[in-house]
Design an enzyme around this catalytic site. Structure first.
Site, PDB file in Angstrom:
ATOM      1  N   SER A 195       0.862  -1.173   0.000  1.00 30.79           N
ATOM      2  CA  SER A 195       0.000   0.000   0.000  1.00 30.79           C
ATOM      3  C   SER A 195       0.901   1.224   0.000  1.00 30.79           C
ATOM      4  CB  SER A 195      -0.871   0.017   1.259  1.00 30.79           C
ATOM      5  OG  SER A 195      -0.048   0.197   2.389  1.00 30.79           O
ATOM      6  N   LYS A 196       0.272   2.366  -0.205  1.00 35.37           N
ATOM      7  CA  LYS A 196       1.076   3.588  -0.199  1.00 35.37           C
ATOM      8  C   LYS A 196       1.785   3.746   1.153  1.00 35.37           C
ATOM      9  CE  LYS A 196      -1.875   6.660  -1.548  1.00 35.37           C
ATOM     10  NZ  LYS A 196      -3.066   6.042  -1.407  1.00 35.37           N
ATOM     11  N   GLN A 197       1.100   3.282   2.225  1.00 39.91           N
ATOM     12  CA  GLN A 197       1.658   3.435   3.569  1.00 39.91           C
ATOM     13  C   GLN A 197       2.952   2.628   3.752  1.00 39.91           C
ATOM     14  OE1 GLN A 197      -1.684   2.913   3.024  1.00 39.91           O
ATOM     15  NE2 GLN A 197      -2.076   5.070   3.363  1.00 39.91           N
TER      16      GLN A 197
END
Ligand code: GLU
Length: 290
Positions: free
Chosen positions: A240-242
């Site tokens: 994910s972007k995280q």
């Protein structure tokens, strides 16, 4: 397969990354393997999480990969009257109720009952407002989850069971900020768009029983489900972007698609046109998931 309608339903929280391309490709391959329609729905109900322009960027990235929807894309933010109508029907049927509890209230009530959080930090709603607001003011609307185990069969993962009442509790349909929750919007849209086959990432598998309960309460047909494998980040969690997923590098769309196909256990031929290679990949997919 006659009448097959599938979809890819990205949340525009950023451009596609390697993980979301896998979900897009899986749903496209399944639709093509079954001679079906493939739709794209931009799931922008959670406005605070949406990034301006990400929707257009996602559509551009899909087009660059040769994944063209068979109908114009739809945006959930333009479909709120549909979600309101569904909520109204649930309320009229006694299947939804207003809730006055803040997160803090829920934490305190759970603590008083000696129950702490379960499922991925999700708070199981203790049912405080089930039989009325007791003079407090409504903040959100919740679904009254019936007792019993929901059983369903995933086309890849097999039989799943979930006791939604005890593992999830009465979940939110409309949030305190007035936004409709993903669970309600996705069920209303899948039904309204006549989706017969849902193919999406395995991270969403635990949401499926909630969606099945809503389909039952609203009298919607239950689509078949296939949850595709996830691409994991360096920390072993869903990419994910995280956790550092970078936007897809589409200078070479075919290479990006080949990596996505490999994550699904499908080879994408380097020979011939991209369209032919994708069609061949769809046939291979169809043999695995008839
Ligand atoms: N919008 C959801 C997501 O991006 C997917 C919803 C779905 O496929 O049901 O995670």
């Amino acid at each position: 397969m006659k009448g097959y309608r599938g979809r890819f339903a990205p949340s525009p929280t950023g451009p596609l990354h390697a993980g979301s391309l896998v979900a897009a490709l899986a749903s496209w391959l399944d639709a093509r393997a079954h001679g079906g329609q493939w739709l794209v729905r931009i799931e922008d109900t959670d406005r605070p999480r949406c990034v301006p322009g990400a929707d257009r960027e996602i559509l551009r990235q899909l087009a660059a990969c040769g994944l063209q929807p068979d109908e114009p894309p739809v945006w959930q933010s333009r479909r709120e009257p549909l979600y309101q109508a569904a909520l109204d029907r649930l309320v009229a049927a006694g299947a939804a109720y207003p809730c006055a509890c803040s997160r803090k209230d829920i934490e305190l009530a759970l603590h008083a009952k000696g129950r702490e959080r379960t499922r991925h930090g999700l708070l199981v709603y203790p049912g405080t407002c089930r039989d009325g607001l007791h003079g407090r003011s409504a903040r959100a609307w919740r679904f009254r989850v019936p007792e019993g185990t929901v059983a369903w069969t995933d086309r890849r993962l097999g039989v799943h069971l979930q006791d939604v009442a005890h593992e999830v509790g009465d979940f939110v349909l409309q949030r305190a900020d007035g936004l409709f929750a993903y669970q309600l919007a996705v069920v209303v849209d899948d039904a309204d768009q006549g989706i017969t086959h849902v193919v999406r990432g395995e991270d969403l598998v635990g949401n499926t029983p909630r969606q099945i309960l809503l389909q039952r309460a609203l009298g919607c047909a239950q689509p078949s489900y296939l949850h595709a494998p996830l691409v994991l980040g360096a920390n072993g969690e869903k990419l994910s972007k995280q956790n550092g997923a970078t936007p897809l590098d589409l200078t070479d769309p075919r290479a990006a698609l080949a990596r996505a196909a490999a994550a699904l256990g499908i080879a994408l031929s380097p020979h011939g046109t991209l369209a032919d290679a994708l069609a061949q990949a769809a046939r291979a997919w169809g043999e695995r998931f008839p």
